[in-house]
Structure formats: C-alpha cells, structure tokens
Write a protein that holds these residues in place. Structure first.
Motif, mmCIF file in Angstrom:
data_model
loop_
_atom_site.group_PDB
_atom_site.id
_atom_site.type_symbol
_atom_site.label_atom_id
_atom_site.label_comp_id
_atom_site.label_asym_id
_atom_site.label_seq_id
_atom_site.Cartn_x
_atom_site.Cartn_y
_atom_site.Cartn_z
ATOM 1 N N SER A 155 79.500 -15.952 -21.654
ATOM 2 C CA SER A 155 80.651 -15.135 -21.269
ATOM 3 C C SER A 155 80.528 -13.713 -21.788
ATOM 4 O O SER A 155 81.234 -12.813 -21.325
ATOM 5 N N LEU A 156 79.651 -13.519 -22.770
ATOM 6 C CA LEU A 156 79.531 -12.223 -23.439
ATOM 7 C C LEU A 156 78.307 -11.436 -23.013
ATOM 8 O O LEU A 156 78.332 -10.205 -22.997
ATOM 9 N N LYS A 157 77.238 -12.159 -22.701
ATOM 10 C CA LYS A 157 75.987 -11.473 -22.389
ATOM 11 C C LYS A 157 75.177 -12.303 -21.406
ATOM 12 O O LYS A 157 74.943 -13.490 -21.632
ATOM 13 N N ALA A 158 74.770 -11.663 -20.328
ATOM 14 C CA ALA A 158 73.951 -12.358 -19.334
ATOM 15 C C ALA A 158 72.587 -12.705 -19.927
ATOM 16 O O ALA A 158 72.091 -12.020 -20.821
ATOM 17 N N TYR A 159 71.995 -13.770 -19.414
ATOM 18 C CA TYR A 159 70.683 -14.177 -19.902
ATOM 19 C C TYR A 159 69.874 -14.737 -18.736
ATOM 20 O O TYR A 159 70.442 -15.121 -17.711
ATOM 21 N N PRO A 160 68.532 -14.767 -18.847
ATOM 22 C CA PRO A 160 67.702 -15.247 -17.748
ATOM 23 C C PRO A 160 68.058 -16.672 -17.345
ATOM 24 O O PRO A 160 68.314 -17.529 -18.196
ATOM 25 N N ASN A 161 68.086 -16.922 -16.057
ATOM 26 C CA ASN A 161 68.352 -18.247 -15.499
ATOM 27 C C ASN A 161 69.804 -18.667 -15.694
ATOM 28 O O ASN A 161 70.135 -19.848 -15.592
ATOM 29 N N GLY A 162 70.678 -17.700 -15.983
ATOM 30 C CA GLY A 162 72.101 -18.011 -16.164
ATOM 31 C C GLY A 162 72.859 -18.018 -14.847
ATOM 32 O O GLY A 162 73.720 -18.858 -14.627
ATOM 33 N N GLY A 163 72.545 -17.074 -13.978
ATOM 34 C CA GLY A 163 73.078 -17.052 -12.626
ATOM 35 C C GLY A 163 74.571 -17.281 -12.517
ATOM 36 O O GLY A 163 75.394 -16.674 -13.207
#
Length: 247
Positions: A155-163
């Motif tokens: 919810s705070l920071k996007a990350y790879p494969n989070g989509g």
C-alpha cells in the motif's frame, strides 16, 4: 532517585460485544481469532471455505469454552456474500471489525491474468468498503467501535510483480485514511495494518525460510495491543517488516 514501577495491562471489554474477523479460517485471520479468543472476546468469524472455517471455530471453541463463537461461510468478493454477512452481523453488538479478507495474484500490469484487477479490487477493497458501510450505522449509534483494515507494505510502495494486488492495496489504504477522518466525531477508531512478508499458507512451497520473514502471530499481537488503548488514543497505522527487511 528513580523508582521502578511495574505496569500491568488489564484487558477490559464488554462480554456482550463481539469481534468480527473476515478471512478468519487461516493465516492472519486465524491468528487474530486466536489472540482475541485467548483474551475472552466473543467472535464472529467468516471465510470463503466452509470446512476450514468450521474447523477453526471448533478448534477455538474447544480451547476457549467460556466465549461465544459464531461462524458464517461467505464469499466477500461478491455483493451477495457481503449482504449475507451484514444481515447476520447486525444482530450482534460489534465492538471490533477486522477486514482481513484478501487475495493475491502475482503479475505486472502488462502480463497478469485478465480480470486480475477486478478480482482483487472486489476481494481486497470492495469487501471492506461495503461490509464497513453496512455495519457503521450501529457503531455510530453507540459512539464506539474499532475498525482494522488489513492493508500491506504494498500500500506504501510499488514493487516488481505487484501489479493489480498493489493497486488494490493502495486503494484500501486510501479508503482507510478517509474513514479515519470521517469517524473521528463518532468515537470510532480506524487503523490501517501494513505488514510486510509473514509466513502463512501462501508461502508454503515458496522455498523461503520461515525464519526470514515474520509470523502471522506478530501481526495479530500488534492489532490486539492497538485495540486495547484508552478511548482517547488511536493507532492510525501499524507498519511491520521482517527484521532483515522486505524480500
């Protein structure tokens, strides 16, 4: 001279009130049910899978025979399931609502399965939004209550494969922040829970060492502690990460 004083925390709650936990048959939900039951809270439990839900209810009732535990299987990813839970829960005095139901499908916007966003918005956001809306009038009339929304580090920071998962959790956190502002005048507390990786069934077979990440009980302990503060104190965000950081 400084004098050491032992501070004892005493759990006090109305035995006629209930804690409602969604997604309660495993993972965070089951850990939450265990800790609230161990402190004498009556429980309303709901989850999608009937067998796992009723097994959890039976296990907890055998361990904590002095509390009342009720369960209702429901799929909160659709409005019919949400309406069933609202109708059922309105018969009880809900003191604490924990919106824990959720789903995770890995992928990126360009390659995740068709419908992934709709599926996770329905389970991760709409279930909490509509269930909360349905139960708020009773809480507001009593001028008390505490709502916990299970957000995520995503919810705070996007990350790879989070989509789409990360998108839905960003949305849930936004809903939680809005609800916090709206409920202040009514004496209702609202807390966002933002955990990093914790070992639940979804990690089985992943090859990740369980000791590298948190335990579901860690999150449950923090939520329970936040629920026990004085009426004039509210924990707005609970952020937990593994000691060695995010994966």
């Amino acid at each position: 001279m400084l004098h050491c004083t032992t501070i004892q925390f005493i759990t006090m709650h109305n035995n006629n009130t209930f804690t409602l936990i969604t997604g309660a048959s495993r993972g965070f939900g089951k850990a939450l049910a265990e800790i609230f039951a161990s402190h004498g809270h009556n429980l309303l439990l709901t989850a999608r899978q009937p067998v796992a839900l009723y097994n959890t209810m039976a296990e907890l009732q055998s361990r904590f025979p002095d509390i009342e535990i009720k369960a209702l299987p429901a799929d909160l990813s659709n409005q019919q399931g949400i309406d069933e839970v609202i109708s059922w829960a309105k018969a009880f005095d809900i003191e604490i609502l924990i919106n824990n139901a959720g789903s995770f499908v890995p992928g990126s916007t360009h390659n995740e399965p068709e419908g992934a966003l709709e599926q996770m918005m329905a389970t991760n956001l709409y279930s909490a939004y509509h269930l909360t809306r349905g139960l708020l009038p009773n809480m507001m009339s009593r001028s008390r209550g505490h709502i916990f929304n299970m957000c995520s580090i995503a919810s705070l920071k996007a990350y790879p494969n989070g989509g789409a998962y990360s998108i839905s959790k960003f949305a849930l956190y936004g809903f939680t922040q809005n609800l916090r502002q709206e409920m202040k005048p009514y004496g209702i507390k609202v807390t966002a829970v933002l955990p990093g990786a914790a070992y639940t069934d979804s990690w089985i077979g992943s090859g990740i060492d369980p000791k590298r990440i948190m335990e579901a009980a860690d999150i449950a302990k923090m939520i329970y502690a936040a629920s026990q503060l004085s009426p004039q104190a509210c924990v707005e965000d609970i952020v937990l990460r593994p000691q060695l950081g995010d994966l």
